[in-house]
Design a protein around this motif. Structure first.
Motif, PDB file in Angstrom:
ATOM      1  N   ARG A 190       0.695   6.580  -7.087  1.00 55.79           N
ATOM      2  CA  ARG A 190      -0.407   7.508  -7.369  1.00 55.79           C
ATOM      3  C   ARG A 190       0.105   8.935  -7.501  1.00 55.79           C
ATOM      4  NH1 ARG A 190      -3.487   3.938  -4.122  1.00 55.79           N
ATOM      5  NH2 ARG A 190      -3.072   5.114  -2.199  1.00 55.79           N
ATOM      6  N   MET A 191       1.043   9.298  -6.652  1.00 53.29           N
ATOM      7  CA  MET A 191       1.638  10.631  -6.750  1.00 53.29           C
ATOM      8  C   MET A 191       2.383  10.780  -8.077  1.00 53.29           C
ATOM      9  SD  MET A 191       2.385  13.666  -5.587  1.00 53.29           S
ATOM     10  CE  MET A 191       2.358  13.859  -3.791  1.00 53.29           C
ATOM     11  N   PRO A 232       0.801  -1.231   0.000  1.00 52.53           N
ATOM     12  CA  PRO A 232       0.000   0.000   0.000  1.00 52.53           C
ATOM     13  C   PRO A 232       0.833   1.280   0.000  1.00 52.53           C
ATOM     14  CG  PRO A 232      -0.207  -1.179   2.103  1.00 52.53           C
ATOM     15  CD  PRO A 232       0.481  -2.095   1.157  1.00 52.53           C
ATOM     16  N   THR A 233       1.987   1.274   0.634  1.00 51.54           N
ATOM     17  CA  THR A 233       2.838   2.469   0.652  1.00 51.54           C
ATOM     18  C   THR A 233       3.418   2.749  -0.729  1.00 51.54           C
ATOM     19  OG1 THR A 233       3.382   2.056   2.969  1.00 51.54           O
ATOM     20  CG2 THR A 233       4.815   3.551   1.778  1.00 51.54           C
ATOM     21  N   ARG A 273       1.971   1.867  -3.495  1.00 55.29           N
ATOM     22  CA  ARG A 273       0.837   2.333  -4.297  1.00 55.29           C
ATOM     23  C   ARG A 273       0.578   3.823  -4.083  1.00 55.29           C
ATOM     24  NH1 ARG A 273      -3.501  -2.757  -4.059  1.00 55.29           N
ATOM     25  NH2 ARG A 273      -2.278  -4.093  -5.442  1.00 55.29           N
ATOM     26  N   GLU A 274       0.777   4.295  -2.871  1.00 56.09           N
ATOM     27  CA  GLU A 274       0.643   5.735  -2.614  1.00 56.09           C
ATOM     28  C   GLU A 274       1.676   6.517  -3.424  1.00 56.09           C
ATOM     29  OE1 GLU A 274       0.285   7.121   1.505  1.00 56.09           O
ATOM     30  OE2 GLU A 274      -0.051   5.026   2.072  1.00 56.09           O
ATOM     31  N   LYS A 287       7.811   7.629   2.014  1.00 61.26           N
ATOM     32  CA  LYS A 287       7.250   6.338   1.589  1.00 61.26           C
ATOM     33  C   LYS A 287       8.335   5.270   1.531  1.00 61.26           C
ATOM     34  CE  LYS A 287       3.389   8.360   1.372  1.00 61.26           C
ATOM     35  NZ  LYS A 287       2.552   8.271   2.593  1.00 61.26           N
TER      36      LYS A 287
END
Length: 198
Positions: free
Chosen positions: A67-68, A60-61, A63-64, A179
């Motif tokens: 997205r950025m 999930p990190t 993926r963050e 991240k």
């Protein structure tokens, strides 16, 4: 993750290191004739490479971060974040390894050359270029990252947008670094556990 991370996550066994290093160049299922005659440690390296990539893609990190990056880089965000994370690994290498980046890189180049027989023929030209241009040590500066993205952007039309990646990293460095700091220690533990169990 990119080359530097894969090499660091391989442990000390040279055949595991080589299998992990060449992992992207071996496509399809690891079964049948494809693995016939391969040493168990080399095969473990190939499997480790795939496990690292799968774990990274699903985290999930990460993926963050993607997205950025996608706001500027679209579908190439995954490629960019792999390299962003190698930048942070190189820049803060002493936090993740007892060896200096220069010493580690030189040792990896020596291991790669020594085990040339384990490198697929279609990869050997790239390997020679990587060592000659010292890619592992260029990851630790924004100038080196810019050069990396410049090389990548010329490989295919859809990669053209990567010329903007270095600027995205420079503007959002604190975000991506946060991240990376969350993610990479978890990846180190995951890779070590995978080697231990397999």
């Amino acid at each position: 993750m990119n080359f530097l991370a894969h090499l660091l996550l391989s442990g000390a066994n040279e055949e595991v290191i080589l299998g992990n290093y060449v992992g992207d160049s071996i496509k399809g299922r690891l079964s049948g004739d494809k693995i016939a005659g391969l040493d168990a440690d080399y095969l473990l390296g190939l499997k480790l490479h795939r496990h690292i990539d799968m774990y990274t893609d699903q985290h999930p990190t990460v993926r963050e971060a993607k997205r950025m990056a996608a706001k500027v880089l679209g579908k190439t965000a995954g490629i960019a974040t792999d390299i962003y994370f190698d930048y942070f690994l190189a820049k803060y290498f002493n936090q993740f390894c007892d060896e200096s980046l220069k010493s580690f890189s030189d040792r990896m180049y020596h291991i790669i050359v020594k085990n040339d027989r384990l490198i697929p023929d279609h990869m050997k030209s790239m390997v020679r270029t990587m060592i000659r241009q010292d890619w592992l040590n260029t990851y630790e500066t924004l100038e080196g990252i810019k050069l990396t993205f410049s090389r990548l952007s010329g490989r295919a039309d859809f990669l053209d947008v990567l010329v903007f990646a270095e600027a995205d990293l420079a503007i959002n460095e604190a975000f991506y670094h946060e991240k990376f700091n969350i993610f990479f220690p978890q990846l180190q533990a995951e890779a070590a556990q995978f080697i231990k169990e397999n």
